[in-house]
Design an enzyme around this catalytic site. Structure first.
Site, PDB file in Angstrom:
ATOM      1  N   THR A 196      62.000  58.053  24.165  1.00 15.63           N
ATOM      2  CA  THR A 196      61.248  56.812  24.360  1.00 15.63           C
ATOM      3  C   THR A 196      61.845  55.617  23.634  1.00 15.63           C
ATOM      4  O   THR A 196      62.072  54.564  24.234  1.00 15.63           O
ATOM      5  CB  THR A 196      59.791  57.015  23.923  1.00 15.63           C
ATOM      6  OG1 THR A 196      59.185  57.984  24.779  1.00 15.63           O
ATOM      7  CG2 THR A 196      58.993  55.718  23.998  1.00 15.63           C
ATOM      8  N   LYS A 220      52.061  52.833  22.345  1.00 10.41           N
ATOM      9  CA  LYS A 220      53.013  53.303  21.343  1.00 10.41           C
ATOM     10  C   LYS A 220      53.622  52.095  20.622  1.00 10.41           C
ATOM     11  O   LYS A 220      54.057  51.145  21.279  1.00 10.41           O
ATOM     12  CB  LYS A 220      54.132  54.100  21.992  1.00 10.41           C
ATOM     13  CG  LYS A 220      53.700  55.418  22.618  1.00 10.41           C
ATOM     14  CD  LYS A 220      54.910  56.146  23.194  1.00 10.41           C
ATOM     15  CE  LYS A 220      54.529  57.449  23.850  1.00 10.41           C
ATOM     16  NZ  LYS A 220      55.703  58.158  24.420  1.00 10.41           N
TER      17      LYS A 220
END
Length: 548
Positions: A78, A160
């Protein structure tokens, strides 16, 4: 007027006209980047017959789709994906070598956006101590700031922290991420001293609680989800307090054991994120910059990743999540049409990585797949090294599909590091599931296919990566035997083939199957905006996308 005065007037007029010309160049009012965490390329088409007309289909019909876009580095995680999209660069240059990485000089583990010099805003503790400090290069959002003398407004939003912080860059006006304990949106003192009133008001309305005060049932009758496995399989994980991974789910009841963090693992986490994105557009007047320059909103949708990790890519939960995301995207695009103006904004949609089929599922269908247990294999390697070199724990970690050595111990005991590396490479080549192993100092000479070798080199940062890279066989990933759900991180197409669709101002309609790369996104945006590329960029503009 004397000659000197006339010359000064002429020069002043020249620069005034030049500045006016730059400011009057045609440009979009707003750029919106949408990164869908863990979205495989084939999701554009796998569920297409079930998508409505105004979400994914509209992007494909009115925009330009780069159908063969690949990630050109490993590992595919990510933080690296978001960094590479916005920098046009790779870990070897931008320095984000994983979600977590190890500083080789000290052996210290570092989280990608960790910054102990800042404090949380709207929260206390580590969750708020975050910034883009560890990102070594500029982003396309930084370049926009520089090009407009910091008049453009740039905001990053994601559940996130890494999905909001890294795309927004070093010069952002704000980045916001989600605190699962309080169910609120937070930031850090890197950006501000306190949350803007509109963010505080947004939090005070308790939208997280409202979304969790409902049942997550399938959007359509469950028997219509024929592209997915059965509702209850051994390949799926469960929420705490759940007897079986089945629909419908009483989220209010599950909240008692999972807390407000539960929303991350539901489709409503994406909806909540886009609610904040719309609130940012309205309250920050994005796309209505009084200086007449372009603003930038970088959004990452994290819930798709949480759901994929827990249930796997073949579960009904994934199909339902993408059908709901389709509606959420349609709502966002409609909002942009209304508040910014159709064809007045540039939007792109991509992903930070894809995901693999669950190995147990793949094997049950008679395919080859497996789990690589890093904890178990690290212990085996250290035992082998102890017998050979007389020292324990010579390997610190196998994170990021790399071998990280205990450099301090090796130096203190005056061991020959090259001998240790050679022993590890020889040992790992015999392990089940390992396709290739290479000492990074010898990679150029290794017998590894060129396409994979390039990705290994691009993903290696000399100060933050392990000195040995191992590549697993297809459909193998790091995990324990018969683990549920899925993960990513490898070079395989299921992890590295991502969607890339541009739409709106400055964008042609169409599609191309020519190979393009994640790192081409930033320079393409730079070409559209007529600004300098990020300072670590190695990508090239995708010319077919850009309207002449």
């Amino acid at each position: 007027m004397n000659l000197k005065s006339g010359f000064l007037v002429t020069i002043t007029l020249f620069f005034s006209l030049a500045t006016f010309a730059q400011n009057s160049l045609p440009k979009p009012k707003l750029v919106v980047g949408v990164v869908v965490d863990q979205m495989r390329w084939d999701y554009l088409y796998r569920f297409q017959d079930r998508y409505a007309d105004n979400g994914f289909k509209r992007l494909l019909d009115e925009g330009f789709s780069c159908e063969n876009t690949y990630i050109n580095y490993v590992p595919t995680y990510t933080a690296i994906g978001h960094s590479s999209i916005y920098t046009g660069s790779v870990p070897a240059i931008h320095g984000i070598a994983g979600n977590d990485f190890i500083i080789q000089s000290s052996g210290e583990s570092m989280y990608c956006t960790q910054d102990d010099a800042v404090e949380g805003v709207g929260v206390k503790g580590k969750v708020g101590m975050q910034s883009p400090k560890n990102l070594l290069t500029s982003t396309i959002t930084d370049q926009l700031k520089l090009a407009t003398n910091f008049k453009s407004k740039v905001i990053g939003i994601a559940m996130k922290d890494r999905g909001g912080i890294l795309p927004a860059g070093h010069f952002a006006d704000a980045a916001y991420w989600f605190d699962g304990q309080s169910g609120t949106w937070i930031s850090s003192t890197f950006y501000m001293k306190e949350l803007p009133k509109w963010v505080s008001d947004f939090n005070a309305a308790k939208p997280t609680e409202k979304y969790l005060n409902q049942t997550w049932n399938t959007l359509y009758p469950i028997e219509t989800y024929t592209l997915s496995t059965a509702d209850n399989t051994v390949y799926e994980g469960k929420f705490k307090g759940e007897v079986a991974p089945v629909f419908p789910r009483d989220l209010n009841k599950l909240k008692a054991e999972n807390g407000l963090d539960l929303i991350k693992g539901t489709p409503f986490g994406n909806t909540l994120t886009l609610d904040l994105a719309k609130a940012a557009i309205e309250n920050e007047n994005l796309g209505k910059n009084p200086e007449g320059v372009t603003d930038f909103l970088a959004v990452s949708l994290s819930s798709t990743d949480y759901i994929g990790h827990q249930f796997g890519i073949d579960a009904i939960e994934i199909e339902d999540t993408y059908l709901r995301l389709d509606a959420d995207l349609a709502s966002l695009i409609s909002y942009l049409d209304e508040h910014i103006g159709k064809d007045e904004y540039t939007l792109f949609l991509s992903a930070d990585h894809g995901a693999a089929h669950n190995p147990r599922y793949f094997r049950d269908k008679k395919g080859n797949a497996g789990y690589f247990d890093t904890k178990k294999h690290k212990a085996e390697i250290n035992m082998m090294l102890e017998l050979k070199f007389g020292e324990k724990e010579l390997v610190n970690s196998l994170m990021n599909y790399q071998v990280h050595l205990n450099n301090a111990l090796i130096a203190n005991e005056k061991l020959d590091e090259s001998d240790i590396r050679e022993a590890i490479v020889a040992y790992m080549k015999k392990m089940d599931g390992v396709a290739f192993v290479t000492d990074m100092d010898k990679t150029s000479m290794a017998s590894i296919p060129a396409r994979i070798k390039e990705r290994i080199i691009n993903g290696y940062h000399i100060k933050r990566s392990g000195v040995i890279q191992y590549i697993l066989e297809p459909q193998w990933f790091s995990g324990t035997e018969n683990g549920t759900g899925t993960t990513h991180g490898t070079w395989g197409s299921y992890d590295a083939h991502i969607p890339l669709v541009f739409m709106g101002w400055g964008v042609n309609k169409g599609k191309s199957n020519r190979e393009t790369h994640m790192v081409d996104i930033a320079p393409t945006l730079a070409a559209i905006l007529k600004i300098e590329e990020p300072n670590g960029n190695i990508g090239v503009p995708i010319e077919e996308v850009i309207k002449k």
